[in-house]
Write a protein that holds these residues in place. Structure first.
Motif, PDB file in Angstrom:
ATOM      1  N   MET A 427       0.861  -1.192   0.000  1.00 30.39           N
ATOM      2  CA  MET A 427       0.000   0.000   0.000  1.00 30.39           C
ATOM      3  C   MET A 427       0.892   1.234   0.000  1.00 30.39           C
ATOM      4  O   MET A 427       1.740   1.398   0.883  1.00 30.39           O
ATOM      5  N   VAL A 428       0.691   2.095  -1.009  1.00 31.02           N
ATOM      6  CA  VAL A 428       1.564   3.255  -1.192  1.00 31.02           C
ATOM      7  C   VAL A 428       0.718   4.522  -1.085  1.00 31.02           C
ATOM      8  O   VAL A 428      -0.232   4.709  -1.849  1.00 31.02           O
ATOM      9  N   PRO A 429       1.051   5.427  -0.147  1.00 30.37           N
ATOM     10  CA  PRO A 429       0.261   6.644   0.014  1.00 30.37           C
ATOM     11  C   PRO A 429       0.588   7.687  -1.053  1.00 30.37           C
ATOM     12  O   PRO A 429       1.639   7.616  -1.722  1.00 30.37           O
ATOM     13  N   ALA A 430      -0.300   8.670  -1.194  1.00 32.01           N
ATOM     14  CA  ALA A 430      -0.014   9.823  -2.047  1.00 32.01           C
ATOM     15  C   ALA A 430       1.264  10.492  -1.554  1.00 32.01           C
ATOM     16  O   ALA A 430       1.608  10.428  -0.372  1.00 32.01           O
ATOM     17  N   LEU A 431       1.977  11.133  -2.483  1.00 38.40           N
ATOM     18  CA  LEU A 431       3.263  11.729  -2.123  1.00 38.40           C
ATOM     19  C   LEU A 431       3.091  12.918  -1.181  1.00 38.40           C
ATOM     20  O   LEU A 431       3.930  13.157  -0.314  1.00 38.40           O
ATOM     21  N   ASP A 432       2.033  13.686  -1.368  1.00 39.44           N
ATOM     22  CA  ASP A 432       1.763  14.813  -0.479  1.00 39.44           C
ATOM     23  C   ASP A 432       0.279  15.158  -0.589  1.00 39.44           C
ATOM     24  O   ASP A 432      -0.478  14.448  -1.254  1.00 39.44           O
ATOM     25  N   SER A 433      -0.120  16.255   0.035  1.00 41.07           N
ATOM     26  CA  SER A 433      -1.546  16.589   0.112  1.00 41.07           C
ATOM     27  C   SER A 433      -1.995  17.585  -0.944  1.00 41.07           C
ATOM     28  O   SER A 433      -3.096  18.126  -0.846  1.00 41.07           O
ATOM     29  N   ARG A 434      -1.176  17.822  -1.937  1.00 43.06           N
ATOM     30  CA  ARG A 434      -1.595  18.754  -2.987  1.00 43.06           C
ATOM     31  C   ARG A 434      -2.800  18.200  -3.744  1.00 43.06           C
ATOM     32  O   ARG A 434      -2.953  16.991  -3.892  1.00 43.06           O
ATOM     33  N   VAL A 435      -3.653  19.109  -4.213  1.00 42.22           N
ATOM     34  CA  VAL A 435      -4.811  18.698  -4.996  1.00 42.22           C
ATOM     35  C   VAL A 435      -4.754  19.372  -6.363  1.00 42.22           C
ATOM     36  O   VAL A 435      -4.112  20.411  -6.543  1.00 42.22           O
ATOM     37  N   GLU A 436      -5.416  18.761  -7.320  1.00 43.82           N
ATOM     38  CA  GLU A 436      -5.564  19.375  -8.635  1.00 43.82           C
ATOM     39  C   GLU A 436      -7.045  19.483  -8.946  1.00 43.82           C
ATOM     40  O   GLU A 436      -7.868  18.744  -8.395  1.00 43.82           O
ATOM     41  N   ILE A 437      -7.384  20.416  -9.787  1.00 41.79           N
ATOM     42  CA  ILE A 437      -8.784  20.646 -10.137  1.00 41.79           C
ATOM     43  C   ILE A 437      -9.049  20.018 -11.496  1.00 41.79           C
ATOM     44  O   ILE A 437      -8.421  20.380 -12.496  1.00 41.79           O
ATOM     45  N   VAL A 438      -9.959  19.081 -11.519  1.00 43.67           N
ATOM     46  CA  VAL A 438     -10.354  18.413 -12.754  1.00 43.67           C
ATOM     47  C   VAL A 438     -11.851  18.646 -12.935  1.00 43.67           C
ATOM     48  O   VAL A 438     -12.657  18.263 -12.086  1.00 43.67           O
ATOM     49  N   GLU A 439     -12.202  19.295 -14.045  1.00 42.92           N
ATOM     50  CA  GLU A 439     -13.593  19.660 -14.320  1.00 42.92           C
ATOM     51  C   GLU A 439     -14.211  20.420 -13.146  1.00 42.92           C
ATOM     52  O   GLU A 439     -15.369  20.229 -12.785  1.00 42.92           O
ATOM     53  N   GLY A 440     -13.397  21.274 -12.534  1.00 40.27           N
ATOM     54  CA  GLY A 440     -13.887  22.127 -11.464  1.00 40.27           C
ATOM     55  C   GLY A 440     -13.891  21.504 -10.093  1.00 40.27           C
ATOM     56  O   GLY A 440     -14.286  22.144  -9.120  1.00 40.27           O
ATOM     57  N   HIS A 441     -13.406  20.254  -9.999  1.00 39.04           N
ATOM     58  CA  HIS A 441     -13.469  19.571  -8.711  1.00 39.04           C
ATOM     59  C   HIS A 441     -12.101  18.999  -8.358  1.00 39.04           C
ATOM     60  O   HIS A 441     -11.272  18.702  -9.221  1.00 39.04           O
ATOM     61  N   ALA A 442     -11.878  18.821  -7.039  1.00 44.22           N
ATOM     62  CA  ALA A 442     -10.553  18.474  -6.545  1.00 44.22           C
ATOM     63  C   ALA A 442     -10.326  16.969  -6.512  1.00 44.22           C
ATOM     64  O   ALA A 442     -11.251  16.183  -6.299  1.00 44.22           O
ATOM     65  N   CYS A 451       5.642   1.546  -7.090  1.00 49.25           N
ATOM     66  CA  CYS A 451       5.558   0.936  -5.765  1.00 49.25           C
ATOM     67  C   CYS A 451       6.857   1.201  -4.995  1.00 49.25           C
ATOM     68  O   CYS A 451       7.956   0.991  -5.524  1.00 49.25           O
ATOM     69  N   SER A 452       6.715   1.648  -3.762  1.00 43.78           N
ATOM     70  CA  SER A 452       7.892   1.937  -2.945  1.00 43.78           C
ATOM     71  C   SER A 452       8.619   0.674  -2.510  1.00 43.78           C
ATOM     72  O   SER A 452       9.776   0.735  -2.091  1.00 43.78           O
ATOM     73  N   LYS A 453       7.972  -0.480  -2.669  1.00 39.81           N
ATOM     74  CA  LYS A 453       8.583  -1.738  -2.225  1.00 39.81           C
ATOM     75  C   LYS A 453       9.217  -2.505  -3.387  1.00 39.81           C
ATOM     76  O   LYS A 453      10.388  -2.898  -3.319  1.00 39.81           O
ATOM     77  N   CYS A 454       8.449  -2.712  -4.473  1.00 39.68           N
ATOM     78  CA  CYS A 454       8.964  -3.536  -5.572  1.00 39.68           C
ATOM     79  C   CYS A 454       9.243  -2.739  -6.843  1.00 39.68           C
ATOM     80  O   CYS A 454       9.794  -3.281  -7.811  1.00 39.68           O
ATOM     81  N   GLY A 455       8.843  -1.475  -6.872  1.00 42.37           N
ATOM     82  CA  GLY A 455       9.103  -0.637  -8.032  1.00 42.37           C
ATOM     83  C   GLY A 455       8.103  -0.783  -9.153  1.00 42.37           C
ATOM     84  O   GLY A 455       8.228  -0.141 -10.197  1.00 42.37           O
ATOM     85  N   SER A 456       7.076  -1.605  -8.967  1.00 44.27           N
ATOM     86  CA  SER A 456       6.083  -1.806 -10.017  1.00 44.27           C
ATOM     87  C   SER A 456       5.274  -0.534 -10.258  1.00 44.27           C
ATOM     88  O   SER A 456       5.009   0.247  -9.336  1.00 44.27           O
ATOM     89  N   ALA A 457       4.883  -0.336 -11.516  1.00 44.18           N
ATOM     90  CA  ALA A 457       4.050   0.819 -11.866  1.00 44.18           C
ATOM     91  C   ALA A 457       2.568   0.455 -11.892  1.00 44.18           C
ATOM     92  O   ALA A 457       1.728   1.294 -12.217  1.00 44.18           O
ATOM     93  N   LYS A 458       2.258  -0.786 -11.565  1.00 43.20           N
ATOM     94  CA  LYS A 458       0.866  -1.251 -11.590  1.00 43.20           C
ATOM     95  C   LYS A 458       0.170  -0.876 -10.277  1.00 43.20           C
ATOM     96  O   LYS A 458       0.037  -1.693  -9.366  1.00 43.20           O
ATOM     97  N   LEU A 459      -0.187   0.376 -10.205  1.00 38.24           N
ATOM     98  CA  LEU A 459      -0.806   0.897  -8.987  1.00 38.24           C
ATOM     99  C   LEU A 459      -2.262   1.302  -9.247  1.00 38.24           C
ATOM    100  O   LEU A 459      -2.571   1.905 -10.274  1.00 38.24           O
TER     101      LEU A 459
END
Length: 947
Positions: A427-442, A451-459
């Motif tokens: 289980m990998v958390p978001a890097l930080d608490s920044r938000v982006e606005i997509v279609e007007g919503h966060a 993955c911080s453990k195995c390096g996989s990009a399948k997240l």
């Protein structure tokens, strides 16, 4: 010219006009208030659901908050009432899904993104009805600071809070027993389950013991869960079953052997003392299953149908399956008996569906580490809880707290910022608490790329959202800008007060205390705050008081917590829309006026007592509003006459500068009644200030009522009427100046509870240039120059004389307009002199033709006499009534009362009646009888006097 006040008081016209003006002018911005002293008052609105509308409970809560907010604002404090809405995850999703269902659409048909878009569209068009209602009802919120729990800034605060708690090990994911709502299709917390006692059945089922001809009989209230049994348990010391421990039974209908185990938690007194163990469907069985390494078999689907694990019953709704299972067991002679049984049934607080305990993988939050410091700040008095019994309840909950299931299986809400690795399950958390606005919503702007453990990009991001109460728990500081270091945070946090219903003490109030202590401290440590250099620079230039992270008083969410009462029907039932006992306050305000309803609710809001709602009580409040209106109209109309007769103008007698210098001396008069009214005004102001400080809203209302209706209208205005039209202009001007000064102060005294009426009348008076509203004027204070105990004592004597005369007149049933003479006797020369100096108002207000004052003892023969410790007042019968007619009337009334008393005594002496009648009926009858007997004796005494 005096202002024109319409004859009839029409609250709807006044209220709509001022409600719109207050909102349009942004009158209640925090920056508009305060006298520069640096004192602040802040309070956050308990955020109502975006799906909701005003109910009578909101009306009570908002009235109490608004009274305090207006009071603090008028005391010169920089005042913030911060409003907002909660996204209400389950409720909002339910509403939109129901709308879609009308078109035959399921949310799964749309997909998550499209469904969320539809919900936002609904929110824009239909959500937030309460805001419009609050504006109409005059809530003095700072609407420029309105917040919504899913807006970008608050979304970011939720992400920040989750990530910190997760990294600190306080948030974890696991497979545990939860409360599952099959209608809302999500886990819900313990607090969202309502337990009710219901009469059902206890089924006794026979489980064959493998390899023997014996049966082990178990009792259950949920036969359908037997399909998931993985053991039968007995107490290790139960001699009845010692020989069976370690053996197995054949699970009926499933033909699966399960062990017989011994566990000390088994209640030997329940049922047969042998219990079925279903670890996937019962919290106690779940714990026992962990102790004995039992498998967990979930035999239900999310919507409470039987799963594939239920074998031949798969696909059946749970209660249909129950009936089928009982029938099949009966056919196999495995149903021993069925008995009626009363037990607690848990239902969903929102949809009322019966909740299923189920094992489920969910997100949880450790509460013990947060509860301990929260309990300490309450124990130490850093947070005052009113009433005190709720403090005890809160501390008990902290002591026995359990971990909080914070995940919900919804699409509408704050999505959990954790990504799951498909390869290694990390289980990998978001890097930080920044938000982006997509279609007007966060949404989270910093998802992990590998993955911080195995390096996989399948997240893949976790599908669950956070419990709505998680974001609400951050409300006091997230709404002020946290996690950034803002001026609002430094100025208004901790907030001064929270007013809440006691029914959400654990849902919200307690969680805010825990979250505030855990998370808000670092807002005073700029190196820990995102954008810290900017935050540090802002801190240097901030004029707000500096606070310390090491001081718990800086991190509590509020300094005081007041838990208000409930509003009940006239029959005492709790307001409930489902039971048809709900009351829409907007209907009542349309009928009686907002001020009247506010006054009625506040006047009955004694701490710790629920409010009984009745139209009679609202009518009484409406009558008070009428009295205020008519009194002001009377004064303005009579000033118009004074202007025509003597040229007295409104500006001459009621300008702000003139009012500020009151009271004014009356030429050739001690000014007793004028000195007295300002003394009473000072006392009322002091009492209202104390009452509001201590949340005694009912006392504040009673004092204001007594001052305006009693002191001001019934006594002061009536007393000074001749002075207002006195031929001596100087006397009239002084009287008018005093009366308008008192009217102005009385309106300000009443403003917190009756804002519309007082705003409208306040604007009828001349105000300083630039003055915008009574809400920004000063609340009355007890000025030293108004202190005059001598005037109060003298007026009390004069009032007692007038009241005694009025009471005698009422008892003698003398025509109200008929003037009669009276005799006053007192051995106190000061009282005789006081009466002589005030003979005119005494005779006028008591409707007397003359008042003969002496020191000699009064003869009571042929007269009615009232005696007090200071004087005797006598009115002769011959001067007032026809003696023979009065004797006949009294005798007739005495005979009627005697018959009534005899009847009631007979009922109370009837043993059959006493044995069958409810206790309250009997007590009411005794009380009525006692009153009749007292009245009967009074009439006998009167008859004897006349005879």
């Amino acid at each position: 010219m005096p202002r024109e006040i319409p004859k009839a008081y029409e609250p709807q016209e006044i209220e709509e006009r001022w409600a719109k003006a207050w909102f349009d002018e942004k009158l209640f911005r925090a920056e508009n208030s305060g006298d520069g002293s640096g004192r602040t008052f802040s309070i956050a609105l308990p955020p109502p659901n975006v799906t909701g509308s005003i109910h009578i409970g909101h009306m009570l809560e908002h009235t109490q908050i608004d009274m305090l907010v207006r009071w603090h604002r008028m005391r010169g404090e920089r005042t913030l009432w911060l409003p907002g809405m909660d996204h209400a995850g389950i409720a909002t999703q339910f509403v939109v899904e129901r709308m879609l269902a009308k078109d035959g659409i399921k949310r799964q048909d749309l997909g998550r993104e499209e469904f969320e878009r539809r919900v936002w569209k609904w929110k824009a068009e239909s959500g937030g009805v309460i805001k419009g209602q609050m504006i109409r009802l005059g809530a003095s919120c700072d609407w420029t600071r309105e917040r919504f729990t899913l807006e970008p800034a608050l979304y970011r605060a939720v992400l920040e809070a989750f990530l910190r708690l997760y990294r600190d090990g306080l948030i974890y994911r696991g497979r545990y027993m939860v409360n599952w709502c099959p209608r809302c299709l999500t886990a819900i917390s313990d607090l969202e389950v309502v337990h009710n006692e219901r009469t059902g059945n206890l089924w006794y089922l026979r489980y064959p013991v493998a390899g023997t001809k014996e049966h082990l009989v178990v009792a259950t209230t949920r036969p359908e869960t037997m399909l998931g049994d993985t053991a039968v348990a007995v107490h290790p010391d139960d001699e009845r079953y010692q020989h069976l421990i370690g053996k197995k039974v054949l699970l009926p209908l499933m033909n699966r052997e399960i062990p017989i185990i011994a566990d000390a938690s088994v209640d030997r007194e329940f049922g047969t003392g042998a219990v079925k163990i279903t670890p996937a469907h019962d919290p106690n069985d779940f714990e026992m299953g962990k102790r004995h390494n039992l498998p967990q078999i979930d035999v239900m689907t999310d919507d409470a149908h039987m799963s594939e694990a239920a074998g031949p019953y798969a696909g059946l709704e749970r209660f249909v399956a129950r009936a089928r299972i009982i029938a099949d067991l009966e056919k196999l002679s495995l149903l021993e008996k069925v008995v009626e049984h009363t037990h607690s049934v848990g239902t969903c607080d929102r949809c009322k569906a019966i909740v299923e305990p189920r094992v489920s993988t969910q997100w949880f939050m450790k509460m013990k580490p947060l509860a301990e410091p929260a309990a300490k700040v309450v124990l130490d008095g850093l947070i005052e809880v009113v009433p005190d019994n709720q403090r005890t309840i809160l501390l008990g909950w902290f002591e026995n707290i359990r971990d909080w299931c914070i995940s919900r299986q919804l699409w509408w809400g704050h999505r959990i910022p954790i990504w799951h690795c498909a390869d290694c399950k990390e289980m990998v958390p978001a890097l930080d608490s920044r938000v982006e606005i997509v279609e007007g919503h966060a949404r989270a702007a910093s998802p992990p790329q590998k993955c911080s453990k195995c390096g996989s990009a399948k997240l893949t991001q976790d599908k669950d959202v956070l419990d709505t109460w998680f974001s609400s728990a951050l409300w006091p500081f997230s709404t002020l800008g946290w996690p950034d270091d803002t001026d609002d945070l430094r100025t208004y946090y901790p907030t001064s007060l929270l007013i809440s219903g006691y029914d959400i003490l654990f849902f919200w109030d307690a969680r805010m205390i825990m979250m505030g202590l855990q998370l808000s401290g670092d807002l005073f440590e700029p190196d820990k705050v995102p954008g810290s250099s900017a935050a540090a620079q802002k801190k240097e230039t901030s004029s707000a008081p500096q606070k310390s992270v090491n001081d718990p008083a800086s991190t509590i969410p509020f300094r005081r917590l007041y838990l208000h009462s409930l509003v009940r029907t006239a029959e005492g039932a709790k307001m409930s829309k489902t039971k048809g006992t709900g009351v829409d306050p907007l209907e009542l305000t349309q009928k009686f006026g907002t001020d009247a309803l506010r006054y009625m609710l506040a006047s009955m809001a004694a701490p710790g007592t629920d409010i009984i709602l009745s139209e009679d009580r609202i009518l009484g409040a409406r009558a008070f509003a009428n009295k205020i209106w008519n009194a002001a109209r009377f004064l303005f109309m009579n000033l118009e006459k004074a202007e025509a007769a003597s040229g007295i103008t409104l500006e001459e007698v009621a300008s702000p500068e003139i009012r500020a210098q009151a009271p004014y001396q009356i030429k050739g008069d001690s000014g007793l009644v004028h000195r007295w009214i300002f003394f009473r005004l000072a006392a009322a102001a002091a009492q209202v200030n104390h009452a509001l400080q201590d949340f005694r809203f009912h006392e504040a209302c009673q004092v204001s009522y007594q001052f305006f209706w009693g002191d001001f209208c019934d006594w002061y205005i009536e007393w000074v009427k001749p002075q207002l039209s006195d031929s001596d202009r100087e006397t009239a001007v002084a009287a008018w100046r005093n009366i308008f000064a008192v009217l102005d102060a009385a309106l300000r005294l009443l403003h917190p509870v009756m804002p519309f009426l007082t705003e409208g009348l306040w604007h009828q008076l001349p105000q300083p240039d630039g003055a915008r509203s009574i809400a920004l004027d000063r609340f009355p204070e007890a000025l030293t120059k108004w202190e005059d105990n001598d005037a109060n004592k003298d007026m009390m004597v004069l009032q007692e004389i007038i009241t005694a005369a009025r009471n005698i007149r009422a008892e003698m049933k003398i025509d109200q307009k008929r003037k009669i003479p009276a005799d006053l006797s007192s051995s106190d020369s000061a009282i005789r002199k006081l009466a002589e100096l005030n003979a005119e108002p005494l005779t006028r207000l008591a409707t007397l033709s003359a008042l003969n004052i002496s020191s000699s003892r009064l003869d009571g023969a042929g007269a009615a006499v009232r005696s007090t410790s200071q004087f005797d007042l006598r009115i002769a019968y011959g001067d007032a009534i026809d003696k023979d007619v009065e004797i006949a009337r009294l005798q007739k009334e005495i005979d009627r009362l005697a018959k009534d008393i005899e009847s009631k005594r007979g009922r109370l002496g009837d043993e059959t009646f006493l044995s069958k009648a409810p206790a309250k009926i009997v007590e009411d009858l005794k009380t009525t009888l006692a009153g009749r007997e007292i009245e009967h004796q009074k009439l006998l005494d009167r008859l004897n006097q006349l005879a």
